[in-house]
Design a protein around this motif. Structure first.
Motif, PDB file in Angstrom:
ATOM      1  N   MET A   1       0.849  -1.165   0.000  1.00 60.36           N
ATOM      2  CA  MET A   1       0.000   0.000   0.000  1.00 60.36           C
ATOM      3  C   MET A   1       0.897   1.231   0.000  1.00 60.36           C
ATOM      4  SD  MET A   1      -2.915   1.069   2.778  1.00 60.36           S
ATOM      5  CE  MET A   1      -3.906  -0.326   2.329  1.00 60.36           C
ATOM      6  N   HIS A   2       0.578   2.149  -0.930  1.00 64.84           N
ATOM      7  CA  HIS A   2       1.328   3.402  -1.041  1.00 64.84           C
ATOM      8  C   HIS A   2       0.350   4.563  -1.131  1.00 64.84           C
ATOM      9  CE1 HIS A   2       4.285   0.427  -2.235  1.00 64.84           C
ATOM     10  NE2 HIS A   2       5.191   1.298  -1.843  1.00 64.84           N
ATOM     11  N   ALA A   3       0.719   5.681  -0.539  1.00 62.50           N
ATOM     12  CA  ALA A   3      -0.148   6.858  -0.543  1.00 62.50           C
ATOM     13  C   ALA A   3       0.710   8.111  -0.545  1.00 62.50           C
ATOM     14  CB  ALA A   3      -1.049   6.847   0.684  1.00 62.50           C
ATOM     15  N   GLN A   4       0.012   9.215  -0.779  1.00 62.00           N
ATOM     16  CA  GLN A   4       0.628  10.527  -0.643  1.00 62.00           C
ATOM     17  C   GLN A   4      -0.407  11.453  -0.012  1.00 62.00           C
ATOM     18  OE1 GLN A   4       1.813  11.825  -4.521  1.00 62.00           O
ATOM     19  NE2 GLN A   4      -0.233  11.754  -5.356  1.00 62.00           N
ATOM     20  N   PRO A   5       0.040  12.544   0.603  1.00 60.31           N
ATOM     21  CA  PRO A   5      -0.917  13.469   1.198  1.00 60.31           C
ATOM     22  C   PRO A   5      -1.961  13.906   0.166  1.00 60.31           C
ATOM     23  CG  PRO A   5       1.302  14.023   1.888  1.00 60.31           C
ATOM     24  CD  PRO A   5       1.426  12.974   0.806  1.00 60.31           C
ATOM     25  N   GLY A   6      -3.214  13.941   0.609  1.00 64.20           N
ATOM     26  CA  GLY A   6      -4.322  14.296  -0.279  1.00 64.20           C
ATOM     27  C   GLY A   6      -5.089  13.080  -0.774  1.00 64.20           C
ATOM     28  N   ASP A   7      -4.482  11.885  -0.673  1.00 65.64           N
ATOM     29  CA  ASP A   7      -5.201  10.662  -1.020  1.00 65.64           C
ATOM     30  C   ASP A   7      -6.227  10.368   0.069  1.00 65.64           C
ATOM     31  OD1 ASP A   7      -3.639  10.348  -3.282  1.00 65.64           O
ATOM     32  OD2 ASP A   7      -2.395   8.751  -2.434  1.00 65.64           O
ATOM     33  N   TRP A   8      -7.087   9.387  -0.208  1.00 70.84           N
ATOM     34  CA  TRP A   8      -8.133   8.978   0.729  1.00 70.84           C
ATOM     35  C   TRP A   8      -7.876   7.562   1.195  1.00 70.84           C
ATOM     36  CZ3 TRP A   8     -12.129  11.973   2.490  1.00 70.84           C
ATOM     37  CH2 TRP A   8     -12.254  13.229   1.885  1.00 70.84           C
ATOM     38  N   LEU A   9      -8.054   7.329   2.484  1.00 79.83           N
ATOM     39  CA  LEU A   9      -7.982   5.991   3.046  1.00 79.83           C
ATOM     40  C   LEU A   9      -9.417   5.537   3.297  1.00 79.83           C
ATOM     41  CD1 LEU A   9      -6.164   3.716   4.112  1.00 79.83           C
ATOM     42  CD2 LEU A   9      -6.385   4.769   6.384  1.00 79.83           C
ATOM     43  N   VAL A  10      -9.775   4.394   2.720  1.00 79.23           N
ATOM     44  CA  VAL A  10     -11.115   3.842   2.869  1.00 79.23           C
ATOM     45  C   VAL A  10     -10.976   2.483   3.532  1.00 79.23           C
ATOM     46  CG1 VAL A  10     -13.212   3.113   1.674  1.00 79.23           C
ATOM     47  CG2 VAL A  10     -11.880   5.052   0.790  1.00 79.23           C
ATOM     48  N   ILE A  11     -11.660   2.330   4.675  1.00 80.06           N
ATOM     49  CA  ILE A  11     -11.640   1.055   5.398  1.00 80.06           C
ATOM     50  C   ILE A  11     -13.038   0.475   5.320  1.00 80.06           C
ATOM     51  CG2 ILE A  11     -11.247  -0.081   7.609  1.00 80.06           C
ATOM     52  CD1 ILE A  11      -9.291   2.192   8.259  1.00 80.06           C
ATOM     53  N   LYS A  12     -13.132  -0.718   4.775  1.00 77.28           N
ATOM     54  CA  LYS A  12     -14.429  -1.374   4.596  1.00 77.28           C
ATOM     55  C   LYS A  12     -15.013  -1.751   5.950  1.00 77.28           C
ATOM     56  CE  LYS A  12     -12.714  -3.074   0.266  1.00 77.28           C
ATOM     57  NZ  LYS A  12     -12.087  -4.185  -0.398  1.00 77.28           N
ATOM     58  N   GLY A  13     -16.361  -1.809   6.019  1.00 77.79           N
ATOM     59  CA  GLY A  13     -17.045  -2.227   7.241  1.00 77.79           C
ATOM     60  C   GLY A  13     -16.627  -3.637   7.627  1.00 77.79           C
ATOM     61  N   THR A  14     -16.559  -3.901   8.911  1.00 74.66           N
ATOM     62  CA  THR A  14     -16.066  -5.195   9.372  1.00 74.66           C
ATOM     63  C   THR A  14     -17.118  -6.299   9.322  1.00 74.66           C
ATOM     64  OG1 THR A  14     -16.576  -4.559  11.645  1.00 74.66           O
ATOM     65  CG2 THR A  14     -14.312  -4.188  10.860  1.00 74.66           C
ATOM     66  N   ARG A  15     -18.394  -5.933   9.141  1.00 78.24           N
ATOM     67  CA  ARG A  15     -19.444  -6.942   9.004  1.00 78.24           C
ATOM     68  C   ARG A  15     -20.479  -6.450   7.995  1.00 78.24           C
ATOM     69  NH1 ARG A  15     -20.075  -4.037  13.485  1.00 78.24           N
ATOM     70  NH2 ARG A  15     -22.139  -3.241  13.913  1.00 78.24           N
ATOM     71  N   ALA A  16     -21.300  -7.355   7.524  1.00 85.29           N
ATOM     72  CA  ALA A  16     -22.300  -7.008   6.509  1.00 85.29           C
ATOM     73  C   ALA A  16     -23.208  -5.892   7.026  1.00 85.29           C
ATOM     74  CB  ALA A  16     -23.135  -8.230   6.163  1.00 85.29           C
ATOM     75  N   GLY A  17     -23.390  -4.886   6.194  1.00 85.95           N
ATOM     76  CA  GLY A  17     -24.247  -3.764   6.544  1.00 85.95           C
ATOM     77  C   GLY A  17     -23.579  -2.690   7.379  1.00 85.95           C
ATOM     78  N   ALA A  18     -22.391  -2.953   7.880  1.00 84.88           N
ATOM     79  CA  ALA A  18     -21.684  -1.959   8.691  1.00 84.88           C
ATOM     80  C   ALA A  18     -21.047  -0.929   7.766  1.00 84.88           C
ATOM     81  CB  ALA A  18     -20.612  -2.626   9.541  1.00 84.88           C
ATOM     82  N   PRO A  19     -21.167   0.340   8.115  1.00 82.62           N
ATOM     83  CA  PRO A  19     -20.561   1.361   7.251  1.00 82.62           C
ATOM     84  C   PRO A  19     -19.042   1.321   7.326  1.00 82.62           C
ATOM     85  CG  PRO A  19     -21.394   2.362   9.251  1.00 82.62           C
ATOM     86  CD  PRO A  19     -21.804   0.906   9.291  1.00 82.62           C
ATOM     87  N   GLY A  20     -18.429   1.704   6.247  1.00 78.79           N
ATOM     88  CA  GLY A  20     -16.978   1.821   6.229  1.00 78.79           C
ATOM     89  C   GLY A  20     -16.557   3.170   6.789  1.00 78.79           C
ATOM     90  N   GLN A  21     -15.266   3.378   6.839  1.00 75.21           N
ATOM     91  CA  GLN A  21     -14.722   4.652   7.303  1.00 75.21           C
ATOM     92  C   GLN A  21     -13.893   5.258   6.184  1.00 75.21           C
ATOM     93  OE1 GLN A  21     -12.635   4.440  11.059  1.00 75.21           O
ATOM     94  NE2 GLN A  21     -13.771   2.600  11.598  1.00 75.21           N
ATOM     95  N   ARG A  22     -13.969   6.588   6.074  1.00 73.81           N
ATOM     96  CA  ARG A  22     -13.171   7.292   5.062  1.00 73.81           C
ATOM     97  C   ARG A  22     -12.455   8.440   5.724  1.00 73.81           C
ATOM     98  NH1 ARG A  22     -17.020   9.281   0.480  1.00 73.81           N
ATOM     99  NH2 ARG A  22     -15.932  11.048   1.276  1.00 73.81           N
ATOM    100  N   GLY A  23     -11.229   8.649   5.276  1.00 71.20           N
ATOM    101  CA  GLY A  23     -10.471   9.774   5.803  1.00 71.20           C
ATOM    102  C   GLY A  23      -9.467  10.272   4.790  1.00 71.20           C
ATOM    103  N   ARG A  24      -9.171  11.553   4.886  1.00 69.53           N
ATOM    104  CA  ARG A  24      -8.185  12.195   4.014  1.00 69.53           C
ATOM    105  C   ARG A  24      -6.803  12.019   4.620  1.00 69.53           C
ATOM    106  NH1 ARG A  24      -9.496  16.002  -0.231  1.00 69.53           N
ATOM    107  NH2 ARG A  24      -7.552  16.253  -1.297  1.00 69.53           N
ATOM    108  N   ILE A  25      -5.862  11.551   3.837  1.00 71.65           N
ATOM    109  CA  ILE A  25      -4.494  11.364   4.314  1.00 71.65           C
ATOM    110  C   ILE A  25      -3.805  12.726   4.339  1.00 71.65           C
ATOM    111  CG2 ILE A  25      -2.265  10.284   3.840  1.00 71.65           C
ATOM    112  CD1 ILE A  25      -3.865   7.950   2.569  1.00 71.65           C
ATOM    113  N   LEU A  26      -3.413  13.139   5.536  1.00 66.42           N
ATOM    114  CA  LEU A  26      -2.764  14.440   5.712  1.00 66.42           C
ATOM    115  C   LEU A  26      -1.252  14.336   5.613  1.00 66.42           C
ATOM    116  CD1 LEU A  26      -4.810  15.710   8.791  1.00 66.42           C
ATOM    117  CD2 LEU A  26      -5.242  16.153   6.359  1.00 66.42           C
ATOM    118  N   GLU A  27      -0.734  13.202   6.087  1.00 71.31           N
ATOM    119  CA  GLU A  27       0.721  13.050   6.156  1.00 71.31           C
ATOM    120  C   GLU A  27       1.086  11.583   5.967  1.00 71.31           C
ATOM    121  OE1 GLU A  27       4.115  13.626   9.605  1.00 71.31           O
ATOM    122  OE2 GLU A  27       2.251  14.759   9.762  1.00 71.31           O
TER     123      GLU A  27
END
Length: 92
Positions: A1-27
Protein backbone atom coordinates in the motif's frame (compact mmCIF):
# COMPACT_ATOMS: atom_id res chain seq x y z
CA UNK A 1 0.00 0.00 0.00
CA UNK A 2 1.33 3.40 -1.04
CA UNK A 3 -0.15 6.86 -0.54
CA UNK A 4 0.63 10.53 -0.64
CA UNK A 5 -0.92 13.47 1.20
CA UNK A 6 -4.32 14.30 -0.28
CA UNK A 7 -5.20 10.66 -1.02
CA UNK A 8 -8.13 8.98 0.73
CA UNK A 9 -7.98 5.99 3.05
CA UNK A 10 -11.11 3.84 2.87
CA UNK A 11 -11.64 1.05 5.40
CA UNK A 12 -14.43 -1.37 4.60
CA UNK A 13 -17.04 -2.23 7.24
CA UNK A 14 -16.07 -5.20 9.37
CA UNK A 15 -19.44 -6.94 9.00
CA UNK A 16 -22.30 -7.01 6.51
CA UNK A 17 -24.25 -3.76 6.54
CA UNK A 18 -21.68 -1.96 8.69
CA UNK A 19 -20.56 1.36 7.25
CA UNK A 20 -16.98 1.82 6.23
CA UNK A 21 -14.72 4.65 7.30
CA UNK A 22 -13.17 7.29 5.06
CA UNK A 23 -10.47 9.77 5.80
CA UNK A 24 -8.18 12.19 4.01
CA UNK A 25 -4.49 11.36 4.31
CA UNK A 26 -2.76 14.44 5.71
CA UNK A 27 0.72 13.05 6.16
CA UNK A 28 2.71 10.01 5.04
CA UNK A 29 5.40 9.15 7.57
CA UNK A 30 7.64 7.06 5.29
CA UNK A 31 9.55 8.29 2.24
CA UNK A 32 8.27 5.45 0.03
CA UNK A 33 4.56 6.13 0.71
CA UNK A 34 3.96 3.11 2.92
CA UNK A 35 2.17 3.37 6.30
CA UNK A 36 1.80 4.83 8.82
CA UNK A 37 -0.50 7.63 7.65
CA UNK A 38 -1.90 10.60 9.52
CA UNK A 39 -5.59 10.68 8.60
CA UNK A 40 -8.46 13.10 9.23
CA UNK A 41 -11.66 11.04 9.38
CA UNK A 42 -14.73 12.45 7.65
CA UNK A 43 -17.21 11.06 10.20
CA UNK A 44 -15.96 13.11 13.15
CA UNK A 45 -13.03 15.23 11.93
CA UNK A 46 -10.74 13.26 14.27
CA UNK A 47 -7.05 13.03 13.31
CA UNK A 48 -5.14 9.83 14.01
CA UNK A 49 -2.07 7.89 12.96
CA UNK A 50 -3.08 4.70 11.15
CA UNK A 51 -1.38 1.47 10.13
CA UNK A 52 -4.09 0.21 7.71
CA UNK A 53 -4.93 -3.47 7.58
CA UNK A 54 -5.98 -5.66 4.65
CA UNK A 55 -9.53 -4.24 4.74
CA UNK A 56 -8.25 -0.79 3.67
CA UNK A 57 -7.62 0.77 0.27
CA UNK A 58 -6.01 4.03 -0.76
CA UNK A 59 -7.74 6.13 -3.41
CA UNK A 60 -6.26 9.12 -5.16
CA UNK A 61 -8.29 12.32 -5.07
CA UNK A 62 -9.38 11.66 -8.68
CA UNK A 63 -10.48 8.09 -7.84
CA UNK A 64 -12.43 9.37 -4.83
CA UNK A 65 -14.20 12.00 -6.98
CA UNK A 66 -15.09 9.31 -9.55
CA UNK A 67 -16.45 7.03 -6.81
CA UNK A 68 -18.53 9.91 -5.41
CA UNK A 69 -19.90 10.68 -8.89
CA UNK A 70 -20.89 7.02 -9.37
CA UNK A 71 -22.62 6.96 -5.98
CA UNK A 72 -24.48 10.21 -6.76
CA UNK A 73 -25.56 8.79 -10.11
CA UNK A 74 -26.90 5.60 -8.48
CA UNK A 75 -28.74 7.66 -5.86
CA UNK A 76 -30.28 9.90 -8.53
CA UNK A 77 -31.43 6.85 -10.55
CA UNK A 78 -33.04 5.31 -7.47
CA UNK A 79 -34.77 8.59 -6.60
CA UNK A 80 -36.08 8.82 -10.16
CA UNK A 81 -37.42 5.24 -10.05
CA UNK A 82 -39.16 5.92 -6.72
CA UNK A 83 -40.70 9.09 -8.14
CA UNK A 84 -41.86 7.26 -11.28
CA UNK A 85 -43.40 4.43 -9.23
CA UNK A 86 -45.11 6.94 -6.95
CA UNK A 87 -46.51 8.83 -9.95
CA UNK A 88 -47.69 5.57 -11.53
CA UNK A 89 -49.36 4.47 -8.28
CA UNK A 90 -51.32 7.75 -8.06
CA UNK A 91 -52.69 7.24 -11.57
CA UNK A 92 -54.48 4.02 -10.57
Amino acid sequence: MHAQPGDWLVIKGTRAGAPGQRGRILEVRSPDGTPPYVVRWTADDHVSTVFPGPDAVVLTAAEERAAEARARSRFDRIQQLIHEEDSHARLH
